[in-house]
Design a protein around this motif. Sequence first.
Motif, PDB file in Angstrom:
ATOM      1  N   SER A 409       0.802  -1.219   0.000  1.00 23.32           N
ATOM      2  CA  SER A 409       0.000   0.000   0.000  1.00 23.32           C
ATOM      3  C   SER A 409       0.841   1.279   0.000  1.00 23.32           C
ATOM      4  N   SER A 468      -5.572   0.658  -1.467  1.00 27.26           N
ATOM      5  CA  SER A 468      -6.487  -0.407  -1.071  1.00 27.26           C
ATOM      6  C   SER A 468      -7.923   0.044  -1.312  1.00 27.26           C
ATOM      7  N   PHE A 495      -7.559  -8.481   0.662  1.00 30.34           N
ATOM      8  CA  PHE A 495      -7.481  -7.116   0.153  1.00 30.34           C
ATOM      9  C   PHE A 495      -7.636  -7.076  -1.362  1.00 30.34           C
ATOM     10  N   PHE A 497      -6.060  -4.360  -4.082  1.00 31.57           N
ATOM     11  CA  PHE A 497      -5.199  -3.200  -4.328  1.00 31.57           C
ATOM     12  C   PHE A 497      -5.258  -2.835  -5.807  1.00 31.57           C
TER      13      PHE A 497
END
Length: 549
Positions: A409, A468, A495, A497
């Motif tokens: 991130s 994210s 997640f 991304f």
Amino acid sequence: MSATFSYAFRFSLVIPYRMNRIHVSSSPINRRAPQSLDVEEEPEVWKYLGKNVKSSEEKKKKRLENARKFLKNAQSKRGVIKMSKNTFTVTDRIEAVSLDRIELPPAPPLPLEAHPPPAPPPLQFASAETVCEAAGQLTLQTAVTESLTTQCNLLQTSPSVLQYVQRQASSVSLTSSQREGKPEDRLRSARHWDDIFFASDQFDKRSLQVRLLSYNVLAQNLLDSNPQLYRNCEQRHLLWENRWKGIQSEVLELQPGIVCLQEVQFRKPNFFKKHYLPFFEALGYRAVFKCRTGDKQDGCAIFYKILQFKLEEYTLVEYFRRNVPLLDRDNIGIICRFQPRGSEDLPPLVVGTTHLLFNKKRIDIRLAQISLFLAELDRLSFSKGKYSPTIITGDFNSTVSSEVYRLVSEGKVSYEGVPAGRRTMARQLVPVEAGLTDTCQWERVLNSRQEKPVYGSGSFSHRFQFSSAYEEHERLLTDDRVVTTNHGDWVMVDFIFYNRHSCGGSLQMTSRLLPPRYMDMEKIGRIPSDICPSDHFPLVADFLLIGGL
């Protein structure tokens, strides 16, 4: 010219009177008819009694008397005789009847006004519930079946595959009224769509809407081999038949363009071949898949809509590297580069998914795995001197405070001296001989670009500038934070991304399906359950792929 046809019917039917203990199978009447019906002829009477009947003289006399009565009735009676249930009926003659004399029943009266039934509203090519609501009384089963039938017809799907889709739609369907008050409402009330961007008209001609689903579906063999993790779950919710229906229901409801799955079972038995592949192919998807290395039985898969994307290139990432201490595990990843169909002005879209090591203490192994994954991502997404818009998803087995999350991130993380189990990470985490640089790129790739490799910095970095999809919700320290699974407590380890801008184009997230919050889990309870077929909640986000200006 007219003609009258007459038919005459003649029937002779003899039904014997019920008698005590008659062995019909051995009676001579079953082999040949008597020559005469003379009741006074004793031998002829005994033909109706059988030869091997053992009874007293008194019973024989009584049966003889009954037989004489029977023969006398057979000779004297004509026509139709209606008696009790133990008697017989004789029909001797039916007189000739003309068919023209038979009266037909009158025709039913016509209705005063004939109104054709109203046509149902047209089904939209949308989610199953949207279609169901548009059809009013139409059940979700019918809506899903008709919507999927339309897709199969577009793909010229074979009838056998179409029947499979209809069976699957039937197995997971519920009517709108049935969904009210069902356990699913506990989840529906806890997760909702969050619209964050509305595309203007200027993007219509040079953009593409993409819905992406990322889901750890929980391999059945992992569930069966770790029963202690699911002891608080009801047994019926752990059965594969029930869980598979729930997974199908999620896909049918969300209808994503790209699906990234983790923990797909490939062996003992091969559920990918038996269930996943037929189901997704019938819906118009194609697949890129990879089982974990070694003796592992599950892996990852990426399904994509063939009418929406063309697969240009893909790579199957294996984290096991011989003679590299930290890269000795069987985890894997998949990376695909897609070209949107019918949109020559749009850039390729790179999508990757992975499932990193679960061991909580081995941060160093997960960090080495994600750096290798990013190196393959860099190689595949860099084309013609520029990077393509990129999305990566998966189960990273890492929280928002971990080095893995910070690397992806924030673009850089320093790992030297960070504890990893009983050890601390050294300045050079991955040996130089592996060819994996500190910028998460392969040395041979940098040499082809005439760039200098970097080693020994005690850190990892990359160039993607990822964000994210749930950034502001997953970093909260309060009970409002979103969660996806339970690792002793409810946490976020799955997640999505994406990089907002690249040289070749850009990605704009337009909406997302928010997972449940930490505070909601007391009401939802442990999973798998009747509201979620896996031990992870799915992640869904809508993107707008925009061409370069």
